[in-house]
Design an enzyme around this catalytic site. Structure first.
Site, PDB file in Angstrom:
ATOM      1  N   ASN A  11      38.471   9.471  64.921  1.00 31.37           N
ATOM      2  CA  ASN A  11      38.390   8.537  63.802  1.00 31.37           C
ATOM      3  C   ASN A  11      38.862   9.120  62.478  1.00 31.37           C
ATOM      4  OD1 ASN A  11      35.791   9.958  64.474  1.00 31.37           O
ATOM      5  ND2 ASN A  11      35.252   9.247  62.420  1.00 31.37           N
ATOM      6  N   GLN A  65      38.017   3.781  68.364  1.00 24.89           N
ATOM      7  CA  GLN A  65      39.277   3.754  67.616  1.00 24.89           C
ATOM      8  C   GLN A  65      40.486   3.485  68.522  1.00 24.89           C
ATOM      9  OE1 GLN A  65      39.602   3.773  64.381  1.00 24.89           O
ATOM     10  NE2 GLN A  65      37.551   4.386  63.771  1.00 24.89           N
ATOM     11  N   ALA A  88      33.449  -4.303  67.893  1.00 29.10           N
ATOM     12  CA  ALA A  88      34.318  -5.430  67.552  1.00 29.10           C
ATOM     13  C   ALA A  88      34.982  -5.276  66.190  1.00 29.10           C
ATOM     14  CB  ALA A  88      33.517  -6.731  67.588  1.00 29.10           C
ATOM     15  N   CYS A  92      30.818   6.485  58.228  1.00 27.12           N
ATOM     16  CA  CYS A  92      29.396   6.701  58.460  1.00 27.12           C
ATOM     17  C   CYS A  92      28.866   7.882  57.662  1.00 27.12           C
ATOM     18  CB  CYS A  92      29.135   6.907  59.953  1.00 27.12           C
ATOM     19  SG  CYS A  92      29.616   5.490  60.953  1.00 27.12           S
TER      20      CYS A  92
END
Length: 394
Positions: free
Chosen positions: A162, A190, A211, A342
């Protein structure tokens, strides 16, 4: 600039128009399908309509992924999916074999995997070995082989990173693990929609998806569980999702997830063309940015390389902190990030970049630019010009 330019698709992709239309239709009471909004576990006719919509969404996603519908478990997000996979396998081994399992993962996994393994290890539920990537950002099969033990139960690995976009050789690693009788969980968040991805032909046992990374809504994830793979449920309750994920299902989210999958992934020729378009933008962006003073590519992504995702560019800037760059670019109308969304509010340098051997001071100036369907060449040209201006001012 008259409008903003969004370059943070790896954090979340804007809702696709096709998904928005699907959601509008789902919630449109005049469509005579208002029953879809009922609880999919209710026995009345409205509940049966909701259940039918849920199973239709499951079947459509299964078709795109090339797996059987009953192998898909809807979750709240990919973090939940990865937690459910890792914890579920560990608890199943403890329950049925009465032994503490050994897990192998990498030091550059997304926190949803990395911190879950750490927590399980800290609680005494498993033992773990962490393998480092090579300088190019890839986790090599040989490293995994060296970390494995006779009691290794599970290997968990990210498909496409990512932050750096590095794509691991999942097929080769999975084939070896299958021969050894070791379970394999992949974080495919990803990868979906950014590269050809046929889960049905990959030698993996569990896979996590989300999603909102492919233009679907937030709040809906997916865990693929290969038939014959046993795990203890992370959530207990009413026994929904074949007993693997209790809780009232997000039917609208599942319906939208299916629309996103079909739009982003089902037509190979469209995916291939979009992948090449993004790859060209990636290569141009790397070329232009790395030519600037104080700017360094974090991974050796050569022009045209298919070993890295086509939509992610990661650089480090000397003597500037990521936060400063992000906020200055934001003031100029560009949305980018310093790494994993995150971990955005952490001032610590990226664990991944440090594992790649990038000095801590340089890693403090990391910047990730990630693109998507709405990103144009004009957007990239504007970003480069603005980035040069911001860099010179700092």
């Amino acid at each position: 600039m008259s409008s903003r330019v969004y370059l943070d698709y790896a954090a979340t992709a804007p809702l696709l128009p096709e998904v928005r239309r699907a959601l509008d239709a789902f919630y449109d009471a005049s469509s005579n399908e208002v029953g879809w909004q009922a609880n999919a576990n209710s026995l009345h006719s409205d509940g049966r309509k909701a259940f039918a919509a849920l199973e239709d969404a499951r079947a459509r996603i299964a078709s795109v992924l090339n797996v059987r519908p009953h192998e898909l478990v809807f979750t709240g997000c990919a973090t939940e999916s990865s937690n459910a996979a890792l914890t579920g396998i560990v608890l199943d081994v403890l329950k049925h074999k009465g032994q503490v399992p050994h897990i192998v993962t990498s030091t550059i996994e997304h926190d949803a995997t990395f911190k879950t393994v750490q927590q399980l290890e800290k609680l005494g539920f498993c033992q773990a070995s962490y393998v480092s990537p090579n300088r190019a950002g890839f986790v090599e099969l040989e490293s995994i082989k060296q970390a494995m033990r006779s009691d290794t139960t599970l290997v968990s690995l990210i498909v496409a990173h990512n932050e750096t976009g590095a794509i691991n050789d999942i097929a080769r690693i999975g084939q070896y693990l299958s021969e050894q009788g070791v379970l394999f969980h992949i974080d495919a968040v990803q990868a979906l929609g950014k590269m050809p991805f046929d889960l049905g032909t990959l030698p993996v046992d569990l896979a996590s998806f989300s999603a909102h990374k492919i233009g679907g809504p937030k709040g809906i994830g997916l865990l693929a569980v290969k038939t014959g793979t046993n795990l203890v449920p992370l959530l207990s309750g009413g026994g929904q999702e074949a007993g693997l994920r209790s809780g009232t299902q997000n039917v609208a989210g599942a319906f939208a997830f299916a629309a996103a999958c079909e739009t982003a992934c089902s037509d190979y020729s469209v995916l291939e063309a979009e992948t090449q378009r993004l790859r060209n933008l990636r290569d141009f962006l790397y070329e232009q940015l790395s030519s600037l003073p104080r700017v360094h590519m974090t991974v050796p992504c050569d022009a045209g390389s298919k070993n890295y995702l086509p939509n992610i560019v990661n650089i480090c800037v000397e003597d500037v902190e990521s936060e400063t760059l992000i906020l200055q670019l934001d003031l100029n109308g560009f949305s980018v990030s310093g790494g994993s969304a995150c971990s955005t509010h952490s001032l610590k340098p990226s664990r991944t970049l440090l594992e790649l051997g990038i000095p801590r001071d340089l890693a403090q100036g990391a910047l990730r630019i990630s693109m998507g369907p709405q990103t144009s060449k004009e957007d990239i040209d504007s970003f480069i010009a603005t980035f040069e201006k911001v860099l010179s001012s700092l």
